[in-house]
Design a protein around this motif. Structure first.
Motif, PDB file in Angstrom:
ATOM      1  N   LYS A  34       0.859  -1.186   0.000  1.00 25.73           N
ATOM      2  CA  LYS A  34       0.000   0.000   0.000  1.00 25.73           C
ATOM      3  C   LYS A  34       0.892   1.231   0.000  1.00 25.73           C
ATOM      4  N   ILE A  35       0.647   2.163  -0.936  1.00 20.76           N
ATOM      5  CA  ILE A  35       1.608   3.240  -1.191  1.00 20.76           C
ATOM      6  C   ILE A  35       0.997   4.618  -0.963  1.00 20.76           C
ATOM      7  N   LEU A  36       1.791   5.506  -0.369  1.00 27.20           N
ATOM      8  CA  LEU A  36       1.434   6.919  -0.251  1.00 27.20           C
ATOM      9  C   LEU A  36       2.430   7.731  -1.067  1.00 27.20           C
ATOM     10  N   ASP A  37       1.923   8.509  -2.014  1.00 29.40           N
ATOM     11  CA  ASP A  37       2.763   9.376  -2.851  1.00 29.40           C
ATOM     12  C   ASP A  37       2.605  10.813  -2.337  1.00 29.40           C
ATOM     13  N   SER A  93       1.727   5.556 -12.753  1.00 26.53           N
ATOM     14  CA  SER A  93       2.594   4.466 -13.193  1.00 26.53           C
ATOM     15  C   SER A  93       2.397   3.238 -12.301  1.00 26.53           C
ATOM     16  N   LEU A  94       2.375   3.454 -10.992  1.00 24.73           N
ATOM     17  CA  LEU A  94       2.219   2.337 -10.053  1.00 24.73           C
ATOM     18  C   LEU A  94       0.813   1.748 -10.113  1.00 24.73           C
ATOM     19  N   ASN A 151      -0.700  -2.196 -10.942  1.00 22.76           N
ATOM     20  CA  ASN A 151      -1.958  -2.491 -10.238  1.00 22.76           C
ATOM     21  C   ASN A 151      -1.819  -2.384  -8.720  1.00 22.76           C
ATOM     22  N   LEU A 152      -1.066  -1.380  -8.252  1.00 21.87           N
ATOM     23  CA  LEU A 152      -0.852  -1.192  -6.820  1.00 21.87           C
ATOM     24  C   LEU A 152      -1.849  -0.182  -6.246  1.00 21.87           C
ATOM     25  N   ASP A 153      -2.071  -0.284  -4.953  1.00 26.35           N
ATOM     26  CA  ASP A 153      -2.997   0.593  -4.233  1.00 26.35           C
ATOM     27  C   ASP A 153      -2.243   1.861  -3.825  1.00 26.35           C
TER      28      ASP A 153
END
Length: 235
Positions: A59-62, A73-74, A79-81
């Motif tokens: 799980k990513i925070l930009d 892109s992610l 297909n990332l959250d």
């Protein structure tokens, strides 16, 4: 803030007679920046950004997402959250129009709702700290948003090369700042001038010391061709 940076991003995306952004810092002359650069795809990104996206997982925070290119892109290619945040309303509006599913206007210091496996702070990510004295505040905040085993991927540059050398080979650095990487930034767009803001470039050793002081492990992942680097911080 007039949000001229966000306005430029929005104008470019909506084809509303976009112009270059004029940037100027306390140690450099006016320079033109093409807004199109903020819309680059993965293949057009510098190696440091590509490496950060390769390492991103879970799980990513930009943070400071701008037009949303890293998040897209992610999200679309892997297909990332991804949750994308920025203090610019127009940048977030553009990111949403481009298809970023989770994008919100938020200052990282006010973000509390969830935790993440990867936090991205890219395009001179340390810039948002503003001044050296603010490092602890931001790093402790970022650390509090990590899941166990999580990582912060952050980049910056050592700008010591921009200062003149004296006869002994030392660097001549103005004394008004606590640290040579503390700059004041000015932005102009379509004849309007944004309020000046503080922006911080951190050399790797200084970032590493600040990370350790906040209970974070700091690893140098990649060095770029122009005094820039990517670091990974973890608990």
């Amino acid at each position: 803030m007039k949000d001229l940076f966000g306005k430029a991003i929005f104008d470019f995306y909506t084809n509303n007679s976009p112009e270059d952004i004029i940037t100027e810092t306390s140690i450099s002359e006016e320079d033109e920046m093409s807004v199109e650069y903020l819309f680059r795809n993965y293949n057009e990104m510098p190696k440091i950004e590509q490496k950060a996206l390769q390492l991103a997982q879970g799980k990513i925070l930009d943070v400071g997402c701008g037009a949303g290119s890293h998040a897209l892109s992610l999200q679309n290619e892997r297909n990332l959250d991804v949750t994308a945040i920025d203090i610019s309303e127009k940048a977030i509006e553009t990111a949403q129009l481009r298809g970023v599913k989770k994008a919100e206007v938020k200052n990282i210091l006010d973000f509390e709702s969830e935790k993440f496996d990867t936090i991205l702070v890219l395009m001179n990510g340390t810039g948002i700290f503003g001044k050296l004295k603010n490092c602890n505040n931001y790093l402790s905040k970022l650390k509090s948003l990590l899941n166990p085993g999580g990582q912060i991927l952050i980049d910056s540059s050592d700008i010591i090369y921009m200062f003149d050398e004296d006869e002994d080979g030392g660097k001549w650095i103005p004394s008004e700042n606590d640290y040579y990487g503390e700059l004041t930034f000015n932005i102009k767009y379509k004849g309007e001038k944004e309020e000046s803001f503080d922006w911080l470039y951190l050399d790797y050793n200084t970032l590493q010391n600040a990370a350790i002081a906040n209970g974070l492990k700091c690893e140098l992942i990649l060095e770029g061709e122009h005094y820039d680097y990517l670091a990974k911080l973890s608990v």
